[in-house]
Write an enzyme that holds these catalytic residues in place. Structure first.
Site, PDB file in Angstrom:
ATOM      1  N   GLU A   1       0.755  -1.252  -0.130  1.00 40.38           N
ATOM      2  CA  GLU A   1      -0.088   0.096   0.140  1.00 40.38           C
ATOM      3  C   GLU A   1       0.859   1.241   0.051  1.00 40.38           C
ATOM      4  O   GLU A   1       1.926   1.209   0.209  1.00 40.38           O
ATOM      5  CB  GLU A   1      -0.843  -0.054   1.271  1.00 40.38           C
TER       6      GLU A   1
ATOM      7  N   ARG B   1      12.076 -14.700  -3.257  1.00 39.87           N
ATOM      8  CA  ARG B   1      13.594 -14.455  -2.760  1.00 39.87           C
ATOM      9  C   ARG B   1      14.729 -15.055  -3.257  1.00 39.87           C
ATOM     10  O   ARG B   1      15.844 -14.816  -3.134  1.00 39.87           O
ATOM     11  CB  ARG B   1      13.703 -14.060  -1.176  1.00 39.87           C
TER      12      ARG B   1
ATOM     13  N   ARG C   1      36.227  -4.903 -30.337  1.00 36.51           N
ATOM     14  CA  ARG C   1      36.244  -3.678 -30.394  1.00 36.51           C
ATOM     15  C   ARG C   1      37.903  -2.834 -30.505  1.00 36.51           C
ATOM     16  O   ARG C   1      38.436  -3.245 -29.531  1.00 36.51           O
ATOM     17  CB  ARG C   1      35.296  -3.081 -29.172  1.00 36.51           C
TER      18      ARG C   1
ATOM     19  N   GLU D   1       9.826  -7.237  -3.334  1.00 33.77           N
ATOM     20  CA  GLU D   1       9.942  -8.492  -2.590  1.00 33.77           C
ATOM     21  C   GLU D   1      11.212  -8.609  -1.869  1.00 33.77           C
ATOM     22  O   GLU D   1      11.752  -9.616  -1.470  1.00 33.77           O
ATOM     23  CB  GLU D   1       9.898  -9.903  -3.452  1.00 33.77           C
TER      24      GLU D   1
END
Length: 389
Positions: free
Chosen positions: A130, A243, A268, A363
């Protein structure tokens, strides 16, 4: 100590990897194009089609009991599969599962909610958070007032994953304010058609959670999930599963991203040589590999604890805390190695950068997990070194 996987676990992992590579990853360019236009990366019908294809491979209901058509896999094996799914940024998940607390329902509730959810015919969401009760979930304020045989729910839930699409919600509300979290909250099964509405919350990630608004929504007493006063306990059971699932996915993301960084560093060139010959790049790659493997050990330890029937709260808190931090650091380094191209939306790196930032929040925030770990030690619930047996 034997850290090797069984032949069955390796076969399941390899099959999941092959499915993700063959059926899901080819959709990545289109997913990126859609998301750049502000569209969902994957339509519900497309997700459903992929899940049914996965079912043909034998992947259906990873944690669902075999009696209900699922695989009922051990937690370690599930962790391996979640890691494979994490390798792609396509918002795919294997089908055939339902919220773990739905199994507490009565036979009638299971027929109306659980079985259709497993079959993919219904979509659910879990609503406890909430505006004033996030990490402090025991401080929820939504009320459920008894009115005859019904209960009337009033209040608001926020940051609800899947809340925009769900046709029913598992809602935890206060039924006895004097008892609070200690027996004063109850879980309800609330169909959208009973009157609640969802409002999209725009975030830095793709898609978005929902705010759920309950304005005197009437719910029949038969829709209480579990027992009156059991809501907070059920809520913590729901949260606990994620979890070790979340950092399992993080391992897959980190593996894919780090592999991209290694390939880029080897190809690269600047100043006449590959950037991988620079010590600064080498150290970023080395640190990422070490942290990735450390997180893997913590996550598999947490899943193994579940499989042993032990209390997984301490090990899962450590796995979630370290695993979420690890994938954030790895993706950040991978973006740095790629330079400007990594910051563009032509590659998935910036998408991962936004996605994994959430891992440190939902969570169980980093701060709450540190509190849990420290409290376990300070109160003697576990001791330093106990994790070795």
């Amino acid at each position: 100590m034997d850290l090797a996987f069984t032949d069955e676990q390796q076969a399941i992992r390899d099959t999941a990897r092959a499915f993700i590579a063959r059926e899901v990853m080819p959709m990545e360019p289109e997913v990126l194009r859609r998301e750049r236009r502000g569209l969902p990366g994957l339509e519900r019908s497309e997700l459903r089609a992929l899940q049914l294809k996965a079912k043909e491979f034998g992947f259906w209901g990873l944690s669902t009991p075999e009696s209900l058509g699922g695989m009922d896999l051990p937690a370690v094996t599930q962790s391996l599969i979640w890691t494979e799914a994490g390798r792609t940024f396509v918002p795919f998940r294997f089908g055939g599962d339902a919220d773990n607390i739905l199994f507490h329902g009565t036979e009638a509730q299971q027929a109306e909610y659980l079985l259709p959810t497993i079959a993919g015919d219904r979509l659910s969401c879990f609503a406890i958070t909430e505006p004033a009760a996030g990490s402090d979930a025991a401080n929820i304020r939504m009320t459920a007032r008894r009115d005859g045989d019904d209960w009337v729910l009033r209040g608001e839930k926020v940051f609800i994953t899947g809340g925009n699409e769900a046709d029913f919600a598992i809602v935890v509300a206060v039924t006895d304010p004097e008892l609070g979290a200690r027996g004063g909250s109850t879980a309800f099964l609330v169909d959208r058609e009973m009157g609640w509405r969802s409002e999209f919350i725009d975030t830095m990630g793709e898609g978005g959670p929902a705010a759920l608004v309950f304005d005197d929504v009437r719910v029949p007493g038969r829709n209480i999930l579990g027992e009156i006063g059991q809501g907070f306990t059920l809520g913590m059971q729901w949260i606990g599963k994620g979890r070790y699932a979340i950092p399992s996915q993080g391992i897959g993301i980190a593996e894919r991203a780090l592999g991209m960084a290694v390939e880029y560093a080897n190809t690269r060139e600047t100043f006449g040589r590959t950037i991988g010959s620079n010590q600064a790049i080498q150290w970023m790659i080395a640190d990422s590999e070490v942290e990735l493997e450390a997180a893997r050990a913590l996550v598999l330890r947490a899943a193994w604890t579940v499989d042993q029937g032990r209390d997984p709260r301490h090990t899962s808190a450590m796995a979630k805390l370290y695993g979420a931090g690890m994938v954030n650091r790895v993706v950040d380094r991978v973006m740095q190695i790629h330079g400007g191209i990594g910051y563009t939306r032509e590659l998935p790196i910036e998408r991962w950068y936004r996605q994994v930032r959430l891992f440190r929040i939902f969570e169980g925030t980093d701060e709450m997990l540190r509190l849990i770990i420290a409290r376990d030690l300070l109160r003697g619930h576990t001791r330093v070194g106990d994790q070795l047996g």
